[in-house]
Every structure is written in structure tokens, then in C-alpha cells.
Design an enzyme around this catalytic site. Structure first.
Site: not given
Length: 674
Positions: A45, A240, A377-378
Site C-alpha cells: 500500500e 484505499c 478494496n474495502e
């Protein structure tokens, strides 16, 4: 009579010893589920200056003057003008150095790098610049300097660059550092006031000694640390940042390939997410782009796992999915889906295809053999009690899935169960992943010590008929202790025994983000920390390395007696804080047992290696340390490291027995040649 009393005493002693032991039975004869090569991997990330200022070897900040404040990172002096009609369409800005107006004045620039420019004595550094001289000739002086030096001169390395064309050309010189410094700077002078003006674009400085010696390469020590992990899977380019704070700042892979000079700047969402750790100069140059990620995956022997935007910007930052312009409407996803299809073509396509040719032109005509692709992603859906917005994520995922399955039926698709390990959103998404037929789903959990101690059986009850599990982000993240302290690493080691025991359902795992700059971090914990010239591997790093290099090929049953039953050793009541798993390595012909002691006391254990005879020693690797809050650091990079040893094995009828005393809060691996 004395002999009888002595015999009774010995028998009683043996009985008491057995009662005090933690007995574990390993079935060495029957192989269980295969352990996937992708079981233990890494997750990149771009947070904590992980790319620019970290893994990516570039030492110059804002090399193309594309930051919104065009001279951020630079100190300009004399006559310096910023122009915007440069040779690179997506990076149009450049500077012009002109006559400062007096023989004793100077025009030029100083670049501060990322918290300073780190250089090492005797090492070479490649300076390059795109330049032109409107009058056909100009000279610049390029220096490495120590501004606060007590030496006679600030510069400790210098080269001249003769610019000889009215057209844009690339010029390169090599500087050899005579010092080791963390806070050097790069200075450029227009040679003297009599010189004609000169235009400069894409000013770059790389170590010559990058990983694999590539010009647009990775910092060698950091990339080597990745290789040393022996990862099976490499998830990139983030979390993110894939989503972006908004759609405009999402990670767009097509902007990260092609000539490095023409890759547009992207605002990193981690610039502004935490106002209590704010870094206004945190942008993504895309110098470390998808081509480099694929190439690095190949270099370190890991399967690449790119993650792409599904048309949802960060839902944490944009909680109302009905707000216009925040997310892409389901009916407007075509360009996003095409980006996904084109990515597979970029990775795997023949050189005659559009995107396969782009890859080939970048120096890699052979395909990268992409097998996995993450979508989103989330992200999460909503139920009636939480907004009532409906299947915001899964309706988008289905459109991606339909298109990708149609064109690339062998590609394995990865969905997500959101940002939590349990709760309404997880409970909503997990069955939907099965309904959609994804191959794996990505679970994320940063939880405290108590959670890790009480969830040893997390995967033992998972649905075996659904998608496989990818634990894509996890870490022991205790309240008030969100760093890489020793205790957290031991609890992660304990938790990972559950991955191994459930290898039939858990196929991939990648822990918390990889990298953090000691002066520029925003999120902890991380595996590898560094400054401008040094780095260290955390205890959590060593836990990951121990699992990856002692993985085995098949699960072996490891249980402990519990009344009339045999149960897993997973920190349950009466198990004295022990977690354990076992595997067999067909390639090495070895039984591998992993045991974590999460209690604060020495724990005596008895390992019964069933159906294993004819051996008398086992190799051991141990992580053990007294200070629970201790961690490795730049000052003490090897305070806590694994230690190798041996232990005797006792023959006991049709099995071999290991009797051991596990130190408090420790992790030990036993390897036994079968």
C-alpha cells in the site's frame, strides 16, 4: 522394599510429568489438504512513503514540477521560471534558469529529497535530466551538497552537463558520493551568469546500485527484504488508494505505464487522511507503476495480484452512495470494466495486441502470466438498518465478473467482505460472495490482543463449499499499542497456525502494509521500516518469513486430547495459551511443527510424532524475547531475530517424542526429517 519404593517414586514422577505436559499428537502418516504456494504473501500500500521516498529508488521529490505548488520540494534562487508547454503531454511543466543579472549572482535549484537525500560513501548516483538550450548551448553544474557542513565546501560531488541542442534531449551523468549522509541535497547551478538560459524537465537522481541494477529501479535493500520473505503472492497497488478519496484520485493503472517521464501525478489519499500526521507533499509520481509491480512480482517469485477500482470511491470518506458524482453509476461502468479487461491484456496479451505491445515496448515481451485479479478494496453493501442503500458493491462486482468471466474464464476473481472481520457488513457480504461465485474473498482485520487470543478457531467452522479465503490485511493492532512491538508479533504467529490448519479453505494471506518511513509514517504496524540510508525488519516480518520458509506442502493433523475427543491446539480453555499446527514438506521430506506460547509462563510440551521413527534430533527456530513492548529499530535493527538450534528426539514405540520447555511468549518451529 527399597527397590519397590524407588520404582513407585519413578512411576509417580513420570505420571506427574505427563500431567504437567501439554500433549500434542501429530499424525505424520496421513497427508491433509495441500498448502497453496500463495499461502503467505505480501501487500503493498502506498502509505508511509512506501513508493516515492521508499521502495522506488528515485531520490528527487517533485522531479517534473507537477505538484500543485510547482516548486514544492525545491528551493529556487536567482531567475527561475516555471513553464507549462513541455515535451510530455501529461507532465507539461518544466523550469527555465536564466541570467540572474550579475556576475556574482546565481540561478539554480536545490532539491530536498524525501526527508533528505540519502547517499553512501563510494556509491554512484545517476543524475538525468531532459533539457534544451534555446540558443544551442548551455552548461549546468550538478552537485551533491551538505548545506550545514563545517568543511570548506558544501558540495562533495559535482559534474557538469553540457546541453547542446535547441530540442529536448535526455542527458545523464554519474556522481560518486564521498560521504555517507541521510540529509544531503541536490543542487543545480546555471554555470555562470554569462550563460544563455537553459530549460530543465524531469530532473532525476537514482542510485546506480538499484535492485537488479535497473535505471528506473527499486531501492536495493528494501527490495531484497521482499525477496527474502519468499512470498507466494504480491497484492498491489494498495488498499484505499485503489478507491481514492474521490474518483479522480483513484489509482488508474493506465496512467502508471509507458515512458516514466509521461506518467501523470496523482494525489495520494494518505496526504490528507490524518490531520494529526499530515504530509502536504505526499503525491504519487507513478514511477513505481503496474509494469514495475509485475516485474517485481516476477523478480521475487510471487504471483501478482493487482486490485482495481470497481467504480466506488472510498466509502469511509464518502458514506452516502447516492450523492451525485461520488461513485460511478452502475449503468456507467463500461470504461472501468474495459480498464479491467485491458489490464489482463497488458499482463498476458500477445505483443500484437494493443496493451501487450505496450508491455513489450517497456521491455517485457513475454507475458506476466496473471492469474488473479481483485475487484474493489474495502467496499460493502448496506442493509435496511444501515442506510438501506442496497447492494452498492455487489451489483458492481457482478458486472465486472460477467465481463471478465466471458473473456478470461480461467482468471480467478477476488471479491471482498469489507473492512471488518465480523459484524453486520461482514455477515451481509460473506454469503453474497458465494452467490456471486467469486474464487476468493478478501477479509481485513486489524484487531487487538484479546481478539487474536480468542479467535484461534476462526476458520475451522467456515463453509467448505464456498469461495476460498484471502486474508488480505491483518495485524495485531492493540489499543494504545499500534506499533510493531514483540507481543503483537507473537500473537500474529499464533493466529497464523489457524491459516495453516485450515489450508483447505485459506488459500492466501498478506499481513499489514509492508513499508514505513521512520520520519513519514501515518499507519502502524508495518513489516519493514527505513530512513534514507538504513532499514530494519520488524519481529512481525520475521514471523512472516518463518512461515513462508517453513510452509510445507500439506497439512498434518495436530490435536490434543480433551476427554474422549481430540481437538485443535488453538488457545482454547485449558490449553495454557498454546497455538499449534503441523505440515509435511514433500520436497524436503520433513515434518514441520509450529507452536506459539502466548502465556506468560514456561509451558512444557510433549510432541508425539505418530508413525515417525528412526530419528534422534530436530532442528528448531525460535523467536523469544523478554520485553513485550520491545521492537527492532534503526538503532537496534537486530534486537529480536529468530535463533536456530536443535533438540533431542526420544523413541517411544511407534512414534518419536519431543519434550520441550517453551519460553513465555515465544514461537518455535520444529523440523524433523522423515
Amino acid at each position: 522394599m527399597k527397590k519397590m519404593i524407588l520404582s513407585m517414586a519413578i512411576a509417580m514422577s513420570a505420571t506427574l510429568g505427563a500431567i504437567g505436559q501439554n500433549v500434542m499428537d501429530v499424525n505424520t502418516k496421513k497427508l491433509g489438504a495441500p498448502i497453496q504456494k500463495t499461502m503467505y504473501g505480501i501487500f503493498f500500500e502506498d502509505i508511509n512513503y512506501a513508493a516515492d521516498g521508499g521502495l522506488y529508488g528515485e531520490l528527487v521529490k517533485n522531479r517534473s514540477f507537477e505538484f500543485p505548488q510547482h516548486l514544492m520540494g525545491w528551493q529556487a534562487f536567482g531567475r527561475v521560471d516555471v513553464k507549462d508547454d513541455g515535451p510530455f503531454e501529461r507532465c507539461p511543466h518544466y523550469v527555465v534558469l536564466s541570467d540572474p543579472g550579475h556576475n556574482d549572482r546565481r540561478s539554480g535549484l536545490v532539491n530536498e529529497g524525501y526527508f533528505g537525500i540519502g547517499v553512501k560513501q563510494g556509491e554512484q548516483y545517476r543524475f538525468s535530466v531532459w533539457a534544451k538550450a534555446p540558443k544551442g548551448q548551455a552548461t549546468i553544474r550538478v552537485q551533491l551538497i551538505q548545506e550545514n557542513s563545517m568543511d570548506e565546501r558544501q558540495e562533495f560531488a559535482e559534474q557538469k552537463v553540457e546541453v547542446t541542442s535547441t530540442e529536448w534531449k535526455k542527458y545523464t551523468v554519474v556522481l560518486t558520493s564521498t560521504k555517507t549522509l541521510k540529509t544531503a541535497k541536490l543542487r543545480i547551478f546555471l554555470a555562470n551568469s554569462q550563460q544563455p538560459c537553459v530549460a530543465l524537465e524531469h530532473i532525476s537522481l537514482f542510485p546506480v546500485n538499484t535492485y537488479k541494477n535497473r535505471e528506473n529501479g527499486m531501492r536495493r535493500d528494501l527490495a531484497q527484504a521482499l525477496e527474502d520473505l519468499h512470498p507466494g503472492i504480491f497484492r498491489f497497488p494498495g488498499g484505499c488508494i485503489v478507491e481514492g478519496t474521490d474518483l479522480e484520485t483513484r489509482y488508474q493503472w493506465k496512467n502508471s505505464v509507458g515512458p516514466v517521464e509521461n506518467r501523470p501525478l496523482n494525489q495520494n489519499r494518505w496526504e490528507h487522511t490524518f490531520d494529526f500526521r499530515y504530509f502536504p507533499d505526499y503525491y504519487q509520481s507513478y514511477g513505481l507503476g503496474f509494469f514495475e509491480f509485475f516485474q517485481l512480482s516476477e523478480d521475487i517469485g510471487a504471483e501478482p495480484l493487482p486490485v482495481i477500482s470497481c467504480g466506488l470511491s472510498c466509502q469511509f470518506q464518502n458514506p452516502d452512495p447516492t450523492k451525485p458524482g461520488v461513485h460511478v453509476a452502475v449503468d456507467d461502468l463500461d470504461s472501468y470494466i474495459q480498464d479491467a479487461l485491458d489490464l489482463v491484456e497488458f499482463a498476458n496479451g500477445d505483443v500484437t495486441t494493443k496493451w501487450g505491445k505496450v508491455r513489450a515496448d517497456m521491455g517485457h515481451p513475454a507475458p506476466f502470466n496473471l492469474k488473479y485479479l481483485g475487484v474493489g478494496n474495502e467496499q460493502w453493501d448496506y442493509d435496511d438498518a444501515h442506510g438501506g442503500y442496497g447492494p452498492v458493491f455487489t451489483e458492481r462486482l457482478k458486472k465486472f465478473s460477467d465481463a471478465l468471466r466471458k473473456k478470461y474464464p480461467d482468471l480467478k476473481l477476488i471479491g471482498t467482505t469489507g473492512p471488518n472481520s465480523e459484524g453486520w457488513d461482514f455477515d451481509l457480504l460473506q454469503p453474497r460472495m458465494k452467490e456471486l461465485g467469486v474464487d476468493l474473498y478478501d477479509e481485513h482485520y486489524y484487531r487487538d490482543e484479546q481478539w487474536f487470543l480468542t479467535h484461534g478457531l476462526r476458520y475451522d467452522t467456515y463453509d467448505r463449499k464456498g469461495p476460498k479465503v484471502f486474508a488480505g490485511e491483518y495485524a495485531c493492532h492493540g489499543k494504545g499499542k499500534k506499533w510493531n512491538h514483540y507481543e503483537a508479533a507473537i500473537l500474529e504467529a499464533a493466529h497464523m497456525t489457524g491459516f495453516e490448519r485450515n489450508a483447505d479453505i485459506v488459500h492466501m494471506t498478506t499481513p499489514a502494509p509492508l513499508f514505513a518511513h521512520v520520519d513519514g509514517w501515518q499507519w502502524r504496524p508495518d513489516q519493514i521500516w527505513y530512513d534514507q540510508t538504513q532499514m530494519f525488519r520488524t519481529t512481525s516480518y520475521y514471523v512472516q518469513q518463518l512461515y513462508a520458509t517453513n510452509k510445507g506442502t500439506h497439512v498434518l493433523s495436530l490435536t490434543t486430547p480433551a476427554g474422549k475427543k481430540a481437538v485443535p491446539v488453538a488457545g482454547q480453555e485449558g490449553q495454557n495459551g498454546l497455538f499449534a499446527s503441523a505440515a509435511f514438506d514433500k520436497d524436503a521430506g520433513e515434518v514441520i511443527v509450529k507452536v506459539a506460547n502466548t502465556s506468560k509462563q514456561v509451558q512444557p510440551i510433549r510432541l508425539n510424532l505418530k508413525d515417525l521413527t528412526g530419528v534422534n534430533t530436530a532442528q528448531t527456530i525460535t523467536l523469544s524475547h523478554a520485553g513485550m513492548d520491545d521492537e527492532n529499530s534503526i538503532q537496534r535493527p537486530e534486537l529480536i531475530t529468530p535463533q536456530q538450534g536443535t533438540i533431542a528426539i526420544e523413541a517411544d514405540k511407534k512414534q518419536s517424542v519431543i519434550l520441550d520447555q517453551l519460553p513465555p511468549m515465544s514461537f518455535r518451529i520444529y523440523r524433523v526429517k522423515k
